[in-house]
Design a protein around this motif. Structure first.
Motif, PDB file in Angstrom:
ATOM      1  N   SER A  62       0.625  -0.844   0.202  1.00 35.51           N
ATOM      2  CA  SER A  62      -0.225  -0.145  -0.227  1.00 35.51           C
ATOM      3  C   SER A  62       0.915   1.363   0.169  1.00 35.51           C
ATOM      4  O   SER A  62       1.784   1.309   0.139  1.00 35.51           O
ATOM      5  CB  SER A  62      -1.340  -0.338   1.013  1.00 35.51           C
ATOM      6  N   PHE A  63      -0.337   2.125  -0.670  1.00 37.96           N
ATOM      7  CA  PHE A  63       0.988   3.590   0.066  1.00 37.96           C
ATOM      8  C   PHE A  63      -0.043   4.400  -0.058  1.00 37.96           C
ATOM      9  O   PHE A  63      -1.662   4.991  -0.383  1.00 37.96           O
ATOM     10  CB  PHE A  63       1.172   3.845  -2.012  1.00 37.96           C
ATOM     11  N   ARG A  64       1.126   5.277   1.457  1.00 37.40           N
ATOM     12  CA  ARG A  64      -0.511   6.313   1.681  1.00 37.40           C
ATOM     13  C   ARG A  64       0.369   7.961   1.388  1.00 37.40           C
ATOM     14  O   ARG A  64       1.223   7.679   1.075  1.00 37.40           O
ATOM     15  CB  ARG A  64      -1.035   6.100   2.684  1.00 37.40           C
ATOM     16  N   ALA A  65      -0.406   9.235   0.853  1.00 40.33           N
ATOM     17  CA  ALA A  65      -0.489  10.543   0.789  1.00 40.33           C
ATOM     18  C   ALA A  65      -0.729  11.251   1.565  1.00 40.33           C
ATOM     19  O   ALA A  65      -2.485  11.122   1.067  1.00 40.33           O
ATOM     20  CB  ALA A  65       0.114  10.644  -0.311  1.00 40.33           C
ATOM     21  N   ILE A  66      -0.480  12.256   2.051  1.00 36.85           N
ATOM     22  CA  ILE A  66      -1.428  13.116   3.418  1.00 36.85           C
ATOM     23  C   ILE A  66      -1.068  14.603   3.092  1.00 36.85           C
ATOM     24  O   ILE A  66       0.202  14.923   3.234  1.00 36.85           O
ATOM     25  CB  ILE A  66      -1.008  12.508   4.677  1.00 36.85           C
ATOM     26  N   TYR A  67      -1.653  15.425   3.102  1.00 39.23           N
ATOM     27  CA  TYR A  67      -1.213  16.650   2.704  1.00 39.23           C
ATOM     28  C   TYR A  67      -2.273  17.388   4.096  1.00 39.23           C
ATOM     29  O   TYR A  67      -3.090  17.305   4.495  1.00 39.23           O
ATOM     30  CB  TYR A  67      -1.653  17.358   2.132  1.00 39.23           C
ATOM     31  N   ASP A  68      -1.318  17.737   5.482  1.00 40.48           N
ATOM     32  CA  ASP A  68      -2.174  19.106   5.851  1.00 40.48           C
ATOM     33  C   ASP A  68      -1.979  20.198   6.737  1.00 40.48           C
ATOM     34  O   ASP A  68      -0.500  20.546   6.601  1.00 40.48           O
ATOM     35  CB  ASP A  68      -1.994  17.718   7.561  1.00 40.48           C
ATOM     36  N   ASP A 122       2.780  14.231   3.613  1.00 40.92           N
ATOM     37  CA  ASP A 122       2.731  12.966   4.482  1.00 40.92           C
ATOM     38  C   ASP A 122       3.350  12.128   3.614  1.00 40.92           C
ATOM     39  O   ASP A 122       1.976  11.608   3.133  1.00 40.92           O
ATOM     40  CB  ASP A 122       2.593  12.447   6.392  1.00 40.92           C
ATOM     41  N   PHE A 123       4.351  11.293   3.176  1.00 37.64           N
ATOM     42  CA  PHE A 123       4.411   9.919   2.568  1.00 37.64           C
ATOM     43  C   PHE A 123       4.565   8.541   3.408  1.00 37.64           C
ATOM     44  O   PHE A 123       5.411   8.417   3.829  1.00 37.64           O
ATOM     45  CB  PHE A 123       4.749   9.725   1.258  1.00 37.64           C
ATOM     46  N   GLU A 124       4.090   7.737   2.763  1.00 38.21           N
ATOM     47  CA  GLU A 124       4.032   6.382   3.351  1.00 38.21           C
ATOM     48  C   GLU A 124       3.506   5.079   2.368  1.00 38.21           C
ATOM     49  O   GLU A 124       3.157   4.939   1.948  1.00 38.21           O
ATOM     50  CB  GLU A 124       4.192   6.172   5.257  1.00 38.21           C
ATOM     51  N   PHE A 125       4.724   3.928   2.120  1.00 43.34           N
ATOM     52  CA  PHE A 125       4.986   2.818   1.470  1.00 43.34           C
ATOM     53  C   PHE A 125       4.884   1.780   2.155  1.00 43.34           C
ATOM     54  O   PHE A 125       5.382   1.651   3.544  1.00 43.34           O
ATOM     55  CB  PHE A 125       6.164   2.477   0.535  1.00 43.34           C
ATOM     56  N   GLN A 126       4.206   0.578   2.216  1.00 40.66           N
ATOM     57  CA  GLN A 126       3.653  -0.647   3.583  1.00 40.66           C
ATOM     58  C   GLN A 126       4.114  -1.546   2.260  1.00 40.66           C
ATOM     59  O   GLN A 126       2.778  -1.739   1.889  1.00 40.66           O
ATOM     60  CB  GLN A 126       3.031  -0.371   4.152  1.00 40.66           C
ATOM     61  N   HIS A 149       6.530 -17.034   9.031  1.00 36.79           N
ATOM     62  CA  HIS A 149       7.165 -15.857   8.738  1.00 36.79           C
ATOM     63  C   HIS A 149       6.126 -14.254   8.274  1.00 36.79           C
ATOM     64  O   HIS A 149       5.794 -14.925   7.367  1.00 36.79           O
ATOM     65  CB  HIS A 149       8.387 -15.511   7.868  1.00 36.79           C
ATOM     66  N   ASP A 150       5.518 -13.444   8.976  1.00 34.36           N
ATOM     67  CA  ASP A 150       4.887 -12.242   8.461  1.00 34.36           C
ATOM     68  C   ASP A 150       5.736 -11.606   8.937  1.00 34.36           C
ATOM     69  O   ASP A 150       5.931 -11.024   9.801  1.00 34.36           O
ATOM     70  CB  ASP A 150       3.716 -12.406   9.651  1.00 34.36           C
ATOM     71  N   LEU A 151       6.469 -10.970   7.676  1.00 34.50           N
ATOM     72  CA  LEU A 151       6.730 -10.279   7.668  1.00 34.50           C
ATOM     73  C   LEU A 151       6.129  -8.899   6.789  1.00 34.50           C
ATOM     74  O   LEU A 151       5.333  -8.572   5.839  1.00 34.50           O
ATOM     75  CB  LEU A 151       8.282 -10.310   5.835  1.00 34.50           C
ATOM     76  N   VAL A 152       6.204  -7.190   7.633  1.00 30.33           N
ATOM     77  CA  VAL A 152       5.959  -5.927   6.893  1.00 30.33           C
ATOM     78  C   VAL A 152       6.702  -5.318   7.657  1.00 30.33           C
ATOM     79  O   VAL A 152       7.648  -5.007   8.388  1.00 30.33           O
ATOM     80  CB  VAL A 152       5.069  -5.713   8.300  1.00 30.33           C
ATOM     81  N   TRP A 153       7.052  -4.203   6.318  1.00 34.05           N
ATOM     82  CA  TRP A 153       8.877  -3.323   6.032  1.00 34.05           C
ATOM     83  C   TRP A 153       8.279  -2.493   5.245  1.00 34.05           C
ATOM     84  O   TRP A 153       6.564  -2.061   4.739  1.00 34.05           O
ATOM     85  CB  TRP A 153       9.570  -4.010   6.017  1.00 34.05           C
ATOM     86  N   GLY A 154       8.919  -0.941   5.661  1.00 35.04           N
ATOM     87  CA  GLY A 154       7.556   0.187   4.822  1.00 35.04           C
ATOM     88  C   GLY A 154       8.504   1.282   5.001  1.00 35.04           C
ATOM     89  O   GLY A 154       9.716   1.463   5.732  1.00 35.04           O
TER      90      GLY A 154
END
Length: 694
Positions: free
Chosen positions: A311-317, A334-338, A347-352
């Motif tokens: 997933s990818f999230r972009a936010i302006y505040d 704010d930008f974030e990739f997961q 193994h359940d792997l989450v990274w971002g």
């Protein structure tokens, strides 16, 4: 209100209701469900602990969930008020529009060790690393749940998630179709209303739009005289979602808001002479604090399987605050990739990866201004996180995670975490966690000078404490050890208990300095450290250092009991001990800091909530809260009662009457000296509400 008859009244209501229900249980469809079905309905999955969906029973953290049903049945009208339900969460109102909110200690108006998210959008202020609670709002009916982690969440969520994470999650647009109208009025809730409309677009799209406004009355002083700390706010927003492909979905949402509060201020006005015989030399009343802002966010997720998505999230505040003490404007992107992936079956792997930048502007006033050479208008945060859930066997799970950050204040930070879960049976879980977290310095702590705001009274003497920011401050550090136990007993009782020990290093404290502040104050004369103004008023310039080490430890217990298919009881209790110690040569100032840290949090808090579904679609709910005394704030222990009586007509129309803070006509919940805000007292109140869904 005369409260000595309340226990009798409640007992009578419960007895009468039980008799009526025994005669006509067939009136509600809810009664057709078994106790096992009822209790299972109310244990939602959570996402805040591991950034993926998991059962609450399996979560290796002290997590509590406030459901939409909890919000409706409690009668709360704001997110801060809802947080009073959470075990270990200390929520105290300074006045009608200002809260101090914390967990596991450090409760004051600038509480800065909680990370607060609304649909993934971080809402803490880089000005003081806390939250402007009076602008964190949405339609309460649109909140799906509020997940609250007590304890460090920094390994996944980042710096400032030291004592906990509050994650407000709103409903999907597809779950809010049609129309909803809500309106009410009362003694303190003078007038409030909200309207939401949800619809469809295209073949896969859903949307909702809403408008909301309220006007809340001011409170009273200790003598019961009206104060001017009233509050009004207007807000509008939307949320839309649609499938971009068969395995991808997109969500776009945003809000706009504006409003005015009038917090009574306690400031030193240099244009006015000081009278040693007066108690209210510093109170400035009736000044407006205008705030406005908005946000826009986009979230895209592709799901390849149940065990693989990214997933990818972009936010302006945007936030704008026009305050008598300081004017602030800021824009945040704010930008974030997961990426989530299960491999090797165990193994359940989450990274971002993440990036956040903030452009800010602080308008200097007579009370707050940026230090010379500290007028940077931009801060940046680069981050990466990784977590691996390792299934050792059917009973044991081991989790390793860490976050790596670089920020504009303290440079590089590493925040690791290790968790171990043991499930001897499906309905019994034991867990333990060892964590490290940091709270990074803020703009106000490193680059701001305050004058005439911090006013301390000791005996007959009054001290003005100008505070000069220190650009050399280091991050505050926490090492935390937690143990938890969670069990479902049969079909009707659930127990959750957590014990914790926290060791903090380099907690920021204020100390005196041997030089005058940058701007001398007059009249009656220019003065400096320890200069006698008129035998009772002194100024002592101060600065900030990493001067304290603190340890906290305690116990938190939650119990849910489905006593009958029509009656549920929820109880929680928390005990907290705080011990602070200067980490360098003791001074009177460090001793004062030690006292503040130790005595601004309650040692004991408790909640008892009762929800009753009566015949013919009547509902009766009650909520008793207890908070121990706050010694440094000079606030005694308090017990409050809220009640709600509601009647539904068909499936869509509900009328309710809510009484709040019913044990006393008015009482003080909090008081402090650092913010310049004078306290008022919280009043007993009533309001009526109608909610129509069509």
């Amino acid at each position: 209100m005369n409260t000595k008859f309340l226990p009798t009244l409640l007992a009578t209501c419960i007895f009468a209701s039980s008799q009526a229900i025994a005669e006509s249980q067939e009136d509600d469809d809810l009664f057709e469900l078994s106790l096992e079905e009822l209790i299972s309905m109310e244990i939602p999955d959570v996402t805040s602990v591991s950034r993926k969906k998991q059962r609450l029973m399996d979560s290796a953290a002290a997590i509590y969930v406030i459901t939409n049903e909890d919000l409706r049945r409690s009668g709360v009208t704001s997110i801060p008020e809802a947080l009073r339900m959470v075990p270990g969460m200390q929520v105290a109102k300074l006045n009608a529009n200002t809260w101090s909110i914390s967990t596991r200690g450090f409760n004051y108006i600038f509480a800065n060790k909680l990370l607060v998210l609304i649909d993934g959008r971080t809402v803490y202020s880089p000005l003081f690393s806390g939250v402007n609670w009076d602008v964190q709002d949405t339609m309460m009916e649109d909140i799906d749940r509020i997940e609250v982690i007590r304890g460090p969440g920094a390994a996944l969520w980042g710096a400032n998630a030291v004592n906990g994470v509050i994650n407000v999650i709103t409903k999907k647009a597809s779950d809010t179709q049609g129309n909803l109208l809500s309106a009410g009025a009362g003694t303190e809730e003078k007038a409030f209303g909200a309207y939401r409309h949800g619809g469809e677009f295209g073949e896969t799209g859903f949307y909702r739009v809403y408008v909301k406004a309220f006007e809340r009355d001011g409170q009273v002083d200790a003598k019961g005289k009206d104060t001017s700390d009233d509050w009004n706010m207007r807000r509008t927003g939307f949320k839309s979602e649609w499938k971009t492909t068969s395995d991808s979905e997109m969500t776009v949402q945003g809000d706009l808001y504006e409003g005015t509060t009038r917090p009574p201020l306690r400031l030193f006005d240099e244009t006015q002479p000081l009278d040693p015989q007066k108690d209210n030399n510093f109170v400035v009343d009736g000044l407006s604090r205008d705030q406005r802002g908005g946000n826009l966010g986009a979230y895209w997720k592709r799901t390849l399987s149940e065990t693989h998505d990214y997933s990818f999230r972009a936010i302006y505040d945007n936030y704008q605050n026009f305050d008598y003490r300081i004017a602030e404007k800021r824009d945040t992107v704010d930008f974030e990739f997961q990426h989530y992936y299960q491999f090797w079956g165990k193994h359940d792997l989450v990274w971002g990866l993440g990036y956040r930048t903030t452009w800010y502007e602080v308008k200097n006033t007579s009370y707050m201004y940026l230090l010379e050479g500290k007028d940077s208008k931009k801060t940046e945060l680069f981050s990466a996180f990784i977590q691996d859930d390792i299934t050792l066997n059917e009973q044991w799970t081991f989790t390793l995670s860490s976050r790596f950050e670089h920020n504009s204040f303290s440079g590089y930070e590493v925040q690791p975490n290790a968790r171990l879960t043991w499930k001897p049976t499906e309905n019994r879980t034991f867990w333990t966690a060892l964590s490290r977290a940091v709270k990074t310095p803020s703009i106000s702590e490193t680059a701001l000078q305050t004058d005439g705001i911090t006013i301390a009274q000791i005996g007959l003497e009054t001290y003005l404490l100008p505070i000069r920011g220190n650009p050399e401050l280091k991050s505050e550090k926490l090492t935390a050890l937690e143990f938890g136990y969670r069990e479902q007993f049969g079909n009707s009782f659930r127990l959750d208990a957590t014990a914790f020990y926290n060791q903090y290093e380099d907690i920021i404290a204020y100390v005196d300095i041997s030089q005058c502040p940058g701007r001398p104050i007059s009249p009656p004369q220019n003065f400096c450290s320890n200069t006698d103004i008129n035998s009772r008023f002194f100024e002592i310039p101060t600065t900030l250092i990493n001067g304290l080490d603190v340890k906290t430890y305690g116990l938190e217990i939650v119990a849910d009991w489905q006593a009958r298919d029509w009656w549920k009881l929820q109880f929680n209790y928390s005990w907290l001990q705080v011990d602070a110690l200067p980490n360098r040569n003791r001074t009177s100032f460090l001793d004062a800091n030690e006292k503040i840290v130790e005595d601004l949090s309650a040692s004991h808090t408790a909640n008892i909530r009762s929800t009753m579904n009566l015949p013919n679609q009547w509902y009766f709910d009650s909520w008793i809260r207890y908070m121990d005394n706050l010694k440094d704030a000079k606030v005694g222990a308090s017990t409050s009662l809220d009640i709600r009586v509601a009647k539904k007509f068909g499936d869509g129309l509900e009328f309710s009457i809510v009484g709040q803070n019913l044990f006393r006509n008015h009482h003080r919940e909090f008081s402090e000296t650092l913010s310049g805000i004078a306290p008022t007292e919280i009043q007993e109140s009533w309001y009526a509400q109608i909610r129509w869904q069509f």
